[in-house]
Structures are given as C-alpha cells and as structure tokens.
Design a protein around this motif. Structure first.
Motif, PDB file in Angstrom:
ATOM      1  N   TRP A 121       0.845  -1.196   0.000  1.00 53.39           N
ATOM      2  CA  TRP A 121       0.000   0.000   0.000  1.00 53.39           C
ATOM      3  C   TRP A 121       0.885   1.252   0.000  1.00 53.39           C
ATOM      4  N   ALA A 122       0.343   2.305  -0.561  1.00 50.04           N
ATOM      5  CA  ALA A 122       1.138   3.527  -0.716  1.00 50.04           C
ATOM      6  C   ALA A 122       1.100   4.384   0.542  1.00 50.04           C
ATOM      7  N   LEU A 123      -0.093   4.816   0.914  1.00 52.95           N
ATOM      8  CA  LEU A 123      -0.258   5.712   2.058  1.00 52.95           C
ATOM      9  C   LEU A 123      -1.294   5.163   3.023  1.00 52.95           C
ATOM     10  N   ASP A 124      -1.075   5.415   4.294  1.00 51.42           N
ATOM     11  CA  ASP A 124      -2.090   5.195   5.320  1.00 51.42           C
ATOM     12  C   ASP A 124      -2.363   6.553   5.956  1.00 51.42           C
ATOM     13  N   ILE A 125      -3.551   7.086   5.690  1.00 50.49           N
ATOM     14  CA  ILE A 125      -3.920   8.406   6.212  1.00 50.49           C
ATOM     15  C   ILE A 125      -5.112   8.308   7.149  1.00 50.49           C
ATOM     16  N   SER A 126      -5.430   7.104   7.568  1.00 53.02           N
ATOM     17  CA  SER A 126      -6.660   6.868   8.332  1.00 53.02           C
ATOM     18  C   SER A 126      -6.679   7.586   9.673  1.00 53.02           C
ATOM     19  N   GLU A 127      -5.503   7.917  10.219  1.00 49.48           N
ATOM     20  CA  GLU A 127      -5.444   8.589  11.515  1.00 49.48           C
ATOM     21  C   GLU A 127      -4.879  10.003  11.395  1.00 49.48           C
ATOM     22  N   ALA A 128      -4.921  10.554  10.207  1.00 48.47           N
ATOM     23  CA  ALA A 128      -4.380  11.899   9.988  1.00 48.47           C
ATOM     24  C   ALA A 128      -5.492  12.936  10.010  1.00 48.47           C
ATOM     25  N   GLU A 129      -5.183  14.094  10.563  1.00 51.47           N
ATOM     26  CA  GLU A 129      -6.091  15.231  10.543  1.00 51.47           C
ATOM     27  C   GLU A 129      -5.381  16.361   9.797  1.00 51.47           C
ATOM     28  N   PHE A 130      -5.843  16.609   8.577  1.00 53.83           N
ATOM     29  CA  PHE A 130      -5.168  17.534   7.684  1.00 53.83           C
ATOM     30  C   PHE A 130      -5.709  18.954   7.828  1.00 53.83           C
ATOM     31  N   GLU A 131      -4.812  19.903   7.591  1.00 51.43           N
ATOM     32  CA  GLU A 131      -5.212  21.301   7.481  1.00 51.43           C
ATOM     33  C   GLU A 131      -5.666  21.599   6.049  1.00 51.43           C
ATOM     34  N   GLU A 132      -4.934  21.052   5.096  1.00 49.82           N
ATOM     35  CA  GLU A 132      -5.261  21.157   3.678  1.00 49.82           C
ATOM     36  C   GLU A 132      -4.527  20.017   2.983  1.00 49.82           C
ATOM     37  N   VAL A 133      -5.185  19.357   2.011  1.00 51.39           N
ATOM     38  CA  VAL A 133      -4.544  18.184   1.427  1.00 51.39           C
ATOM     39  C   VAL A 133      -5.114  17.897   0.053  1.00 51.39           C
ATOM     40  N   ASP A 134      -4.240  17.416  -0.828  1.00 51.41           N
ATOM     41  CA  ASP A 134      -4.649  16.956  -2.151  1.00 51.41           C
ATOM     42  C   ASP A 134      -3.701  15.829  -2.539  1.00 51.41           C
ATOM     43  N   LEU A 135      -4.249  14.622  -2.704  1.00 55.90           N
ATOM     44  CA  LEU A 135      -3.438  13.436  -2.945  1.00 55.90           C
ATOM     45  C   LEU A 135      -3.730  12.827  -4.309  1.00 55.90           C
ATOM     46  N   TYR A 136      -4.006  13.670  -5.295  1.00 55.41           N
ATOM     47  CA  TYR A 136      -4.481  13.152  -6.572  1.00 55.41           C
ATOM     48  C   TYR A 136      -3.405  12.421  -7.364  1.00 55.41           C
ATOM     49  N   TYR A 137      -2.126  12.548  -6.996  1.00 56.21           N
ATOM     50  CA  TYR A 137      -1.087  11.843  -7.740  1.00 56.21           C
ATOM     51  C   TYR A 137      -0.639  10.572  -7.020  1.00 56.21           C
ATOM     52  N   VAL A 138      -1.573   9.958  -6.308  1.00 56.88           N
ATOM     53  CA  VAL A 138      -1.373   8.635  -5.708  1.00 56.88           C
ATOM     54  C   VAL A 138      -2.615   7.813  -6.038  1.00 56.88           C
ATOM     55  N   PRO A 139      -2.476   6.577  -6.530  1.00 55.87           N
ATOM     56  CA  PRO A 139      -3.663   5.781  -6.857  1.00 55.87           C
ATOM     57  C   PRO A 139      -4.496   5.501  -5.609  1.00 55.87           C
ATOM     58  N   GLY A 140      -5.786   5.823  -5.694  1.00 58.50           N
ATOM     59  CA  GLY A 140      -6.637   5.765  -4.520  1.00 58.50           C
ATOM     60  C   GLY A 140      -6.778   4.390  -3.917  1.00 58.50           C
ATOM     61  N   HIS A 141      -6.739   3.348  -4.741  1.00 56.26           N
ATOM     62  CA  HIS A 141      -6.934   1.999  -4.198  1.00 56.26           C
ATOM     63  C   HIS A 141      -5.761   1.543  -3.343  1.00 56.26           C
ATOM     64  N   LEU A 142      -4.664   2.295  -3.385  1.00 56.54           N
ATOM     65  CA  LEU A 142      -3.497   1.969  -2.563  1.00 56.54           C
ATOM     66  C   LEU A 142      -3.396   2.847  -1.323  1.00 56.54           C
ATOM     67  N   VAL A 143      -4.475   3.566  -1.023  1.00 57.04           N
ATOM     68  CA  VAL A 143      -4.488   4.453   0.140  1.00 57.04           C
ATOM     69  C   VAL A 143      -5.395   3.864   1.217  1.00 57.04           C
ATOM     70  N   ARG A 144      -4.852   3.664   2.395  1.00 54.98           N
ATOM     71  CA  ARG A 144      -5.644   3.219   3.540  1.00 54.98           C
ATOM     72  C   ARG A 144      -6.261   4.457   4.178  1.00 54.98           C
ATOM     73  N   ARG A 145      -7.575   4.423   4.393  1.00 48.97           N
ATOM     74  CA  ARG A 145      -8.283   5.657   4.722  1.00 48.97           C
ATOM     75  C   ARG A 145      -9.378   5.424   5.749  1.00 48.97           C
ATOM     76  N   ASN A 146      -9.864   6.533   6.293  1.00 49.03           N
ATOM     77  CA  ASN A 146     -11.034   6.549   7.157  1.00 49.03           C
ATOM     78  C   ASN A 146     -12.232   6.923   6.279  1.00 49.03           C
ATOM     79  N   PRO A 147     -13.122   5.988   5.984  1.00 46.49           N
ATOM     80  CA  PRO A 147     -14.199   6.272   5.030  1.00 46.49           C
ATOM     81  C   PRO A 147     -15.181   7.336   5.496  1.00 46.49           C
ATOM     82  N   GLU A 148     -15.144   7.726   6.756  1.00 43.45           N
ATOM     83  CA  GLU A 148     -16.052   8.773   7.229  1.00 43.45           C
ATOM     84  C   GLU A 148     -15.730  10.127   6.605  1.00 43.45           C
ATOM     85  N   THR A 149     -14.467  10.381   6.362  1.00 42.15           N
ATOM     86  CA  THR A 149     -14.065  11.698   5.832  1.00 42.15           C
ATOM     87  C   THR A 149     -13.109  11.594   4.652  1.00 42.15           C
TER      88      THR A 149
END
Length: 230
Positions: A138-166
């Motif tokens: 997997w590329a990124l795990d952002i499930s426990e991150a709280e961002f001020e501003e973020v754009d991750l469009y140059y990473v394939p989404g299916h390789l990102v571990r995430r919190n589906p609530e936000t």
C-alpha cells in the motif's frame, strides 16, 4: 522499529541534498525543524533517491520541498508547514501520515523538466504502482491523519488506507453516470482531478482542521450518494 540515527529538537538550515542513486535510511527525527531544505533529483525516472525506514515526529518544514523521491516505510506523526508542501513526482510505499498534518499536496513530476523527462518520470511512477500488491505494498495510510489542507491526486486511490467517514475513494469509470455540470463546488473540484492524474482512482480527503471542512464533506458525500465515490 530500530533507527540508527536520532535527532531531537534540531534545526536544519538550507541543506540541499540533490541527486539520485542514494538511500537515506534509519533516521528518527523528533521535534526537528527544516528551513529551506531540499531533497530532490531531476534525472532518474526510476526514482533511485530513496528515503527508507524513517520516523518523523512533530516535525516542521519551512520553504522546503521533495522532488523525485521514493519514500518507503516512513511514519510521519505530526507535521507542520506554513505553506503547502509540494511532493513533486514522488512515490510512496507503506508511508503513514497521522496526527495533525499541515498543508500537503502530491503533484506530478516537476513542470520545469523537459517534456520528455516529465513523461519518463510519469511512466516510471505508473509502473511502480502497477506492480504493487495492495495487501503488502500500500502507498499511504492516512486513516489517523487530521489535515489542514490536502490533495493526494497523484497517488492511486486503491493503494491508500483511509477513514471512510471523511476520506472518499473516487472512481474514474463511474463519472459517466452523473451530470458533472450539476455538481457542487467541492464535488466538481474533486472529479476534475482526474484530468491531471493518470490513475483510475483517487482519494478525496476532507481536511478536519480546515475552515471549509463542512462544505468539503458535503461535496464528497454528494459524490458518494451519486455512486462516484466509496
């Protein structure tokens, strides 16, 4: 995880580390500040400049950038920056972002490169991710991150571990189902990213620490309701 070198409460000024063919590894950085520091290479589409096995805790970066870096097995727990940190043409494998994270954006290869070199970098990045096993690489795990501003469009989404609530997984092949002209502002901005990314899925993140959190969440939820996002 063991680290060979530890820096705590150190300030690094105008350190430039330029060039490929190197592995920077086994560092633990605690409450350190980087000002005018660059980690970059501009001539190796294979991204042989690697930062591996690094732990960064409550680090600050000012007027600094990363360009053409492959990050592997990196944990960033708290990251402050007064302006957007651009990660130009970088690749990620098992990189975790958690805690409070300042403005960050993953972007295409540097626009100052010649067109041929930009294309070569882009092809190298696509090949890197196409060979990845989502269960292992997997590329990124952002499930426990709280961002001020973020754009991750140059990473394939299916390789990102995430919190589906936000944090919403958008699919390119579902865009034909909706009238794009009817979308709200944040929903439209999110789907427009497919025009500048080679990937068929991306993650749109609602920045919890932003003043526009509510509006962004509503926009991304709109995409989920329309079936464009998971």
């Amino acid at each position: 995880m063991a680290y060979e070198v530890r820096f705590e409460k150190q300030k690094f000024q105008k350190i430039k580390s330029i060039g490929s063919g190197r592995v920077i590894s086994d560092y633990e950085l605690v409450r350190c500040e980087f000002n005018g520091c660059d980690l970059a290479q501009f001539d190796d589409p294979g991204l042989g400049l690697v930062a591996r096995n690094v732990m960064a805790e409550r680090v600050t970066a000012k007027r600094s950038f990363a360009d053409g870096v492959r990050f592997e097995d990196v944990v960033v727990d708290g990251f402050a920056t007064p302006s957007v940190m651009h990660l130009n043409g970088c690749m990620f494998r098992r990189v975790t972002l958690r805690g409070c994270i300042g403005p960050v954006m993953t972007t295409p290869p540097n626009y100052s490169l010649l067109d041929e070199m930009q294309a070569a970098f882009a092809a190298g990045i696509e090949a890197f991710y196409s060979d990845a096993d989502p269960d292992v690489d997997w590329a990124l795990d952002i499930s426990e991150a709280e961002f001020e501003e973020v754009d991750l469009y140059y990473v394939p989404g299916h390789l990102v571990r995430r919190n589906p609530e936000t944090q919403f997984l958008l699919h390119r092949d579902r865009l034909s189902r909706v009238d794009l002209g009817s979308l709200s502002t944040f929903a439209k901005i999110a789907v427009d990213r497919f025009e500048v990314t080679p990937f068929d899925s991306i993650v749109a993140v609602t920045p919890r620490r932003s003043s526009y959190f509510t509006e962004a969440l509503a926009g991304y939820q709109e995409l989920r309701d329309l079936g464009v996002a998971d």
